[in-house]
Design an enzyme around this catalytic site. Structure first.
Site, PDB file in Angstrom:
ATOM      1  N   TYR A 163       0.688  -1.180   0.137  1.00  0.00           N
ATOM      2  CA  TYR A 163      -0.059   0.007  -0.051  1.00  0.00           C
ATOM      3  C   TYR A 163       0.960   1.172   0.035  1.00  0.00           C
ATOM      4  O   TYR A 163       0.539   2.061  -0.791  1.00  0.00           O
ATOM      5  CB  TYR A 163      -0.761   0.026   1.372  1.00  0.00           C
ATOM      6  CG  TYR A 163      -2.152   1.071   1.263  1.00  0.00           C
ATOM      7  CD1 TYR A 163      -3.050   1.144   0.428  1.00  0.00           C
ATOM      8  CD2 TYR A 163      -2.026   2.147   2.044  1.00  0.00           C
ATOM      9  CE1 TYR A 163      -4.091   1.945   0.450  1.00  0.00           C
ATOM     10  CE2 TYR A 163      -2.924   2.968   1.937  1.00  0.00           C
ATOM     11  CZ  TYR A 163      -3.975   3.116   1.287  1.00  0.00           C
ATOM     12  OH  TYR A 163      -4.839   4.167   1.229  1.00  0.00           O
ATOM     13  N   LYS A 167       1.066   4.316  -2.649  1.00  0.00           N
ATOM     14  CA  LYS A 167       0.725   5.870  -2.297  1.00  0.00           C
ATOM     15  C   LYS A 167       2.148   6.824  -2.447  1.00  0.00           C
ATOM     16  O   LYS A 167       2.071   8.030  -2.849  1.00  0.00           O
ATOM     17  CB  LYS A 167       0.170   5.922  -1.046  1.00  0.00           C
ATOM     18  CG  LYS A 167      -1.367   5.236  -0.965  1.00  0.00           C
ATOM     19  CD  LYS A 167      -2.258   5.789  -1.850  1.00  0.00           C
ATOM     20  CE  LYS A 167      -3.697   5.202  -1.716  1.00  0.00           C
ATOM     21  NZ  LYS A 167      -4.594   5.744  -2.791  1.00  0.00           N
TER      22      LYS A 167
END
Length: 258
Positions: A163, A167
């Protein structure tokens, strides 16, 4: 009174006459931001994969007298996304909240996990943002493009390597696009929330051990709700932020302050 001595006027936060595209609009932050932009006067196109939920939310906004339309769309399908946008008028505002997450130890991330998260969070976000910017530039119009990133685009955490990678990538291409399209008066920014109570974070909020960790990192005495994102979304979409581009707005309760 001399013109130079006149009191300045606060730029408008209103979005009347603006067309906004909100992805990931069937739930959570996307749903909240679509509501905020429509309430501020924008004509909002709500896009998401879940057509039934999308139709329900769009109808609810219309019932309130707001300008809303539904657009079934999966941004991970970049070819269809480009073809779809080519058939529509350019959007003055993009609020991309489509997202995916598969958390776990980095050594247990599979190829399928990697591809699924990157396809939405990075690949899909990149090509969507580029296409909206391209259409605006070709039309000779400025605009405001906002990607919902994360505090995890600025820090690291256990079980979130994948993740975080997605990002951090969003933060990188946002800065690059801000440079590339700045001359066309197209602004590109990110909003970086902490843990917000949504469907996507339900499993985290249900885990007491994880929530003790979250509360230990947030300096304010509460976790975040979608309402904490809505005002910032309107600000970045409006003329009030006309000089803001290439910036990351952390809504993290002080998580990254130390």
């Amino acid at each position: 009174m001399n013109e130079t001595n006149k009191l300045p006027e606060t730029p408008s936060f209103r979005l009347d006459g603006k067309r906004a595209l909100v992805t990931g609009a069937s739930a959570g932050i996307g749903r909240a931001c679509a509501t905020a932009l429509a309430t501020a006067g924008a004509a909002v196109t709500l896009a998401a994969r879940r057509e039934h939920r999308l139709a329900e939310i769009t109808k609810e906004l219309q019932t309130r007298g707001l300008n809303a339309a539904a657009l079934p769309l999966d941004i991970s399908d970049t070819t269809t996304t480009r073809d779809t946008l080519a058939k529509l008028k350019p959007f003055d505002i993009l609020l991309n909240s489509a997202g995916a997450a598969r958390h776990g130890p980095a050594t247990e991330v599979t190829d399928a996990d990697f591809d699924a998260v990157i396809a939405v969070n990075l690949r899909g976000a990149f090509f969507l943002t580029c296409e909206v910017a391209r259409r605006l530039a070709e039309a000779g119009r400025g605009g405001s493009l906002v990607n919902i990133s994360s505090q995890m685009g600025h820090v690291g955490a256990a079980d979130r390597a994948l993740y975080c990678a997605s990002k951090h990538g969003v933060e990188g291409f946002t800065k690059a696009l801000a440079v590339e399209f700045g001359g066309a008066d197209i602004r590109v920014n990110t909003i970086c929330p902490t843990f917000v109570r949504t469907e996507l974070t339900e499993s985290t909020f249900a885990d007491e051990e994880k929530m003790r960790w979250v509360r230990s990192k947030i300096k304010l005495p509460r976790v975040a709700g979608v309402e904490d994102i809505m005002g910032l979304a309107v600000y970045l979409a409006s003329d009030a932020s006309a000089m803001v581009t290439g910036a990351a707005f952390l809504v993290d309760g002080g998580w990254t302050a130390e």
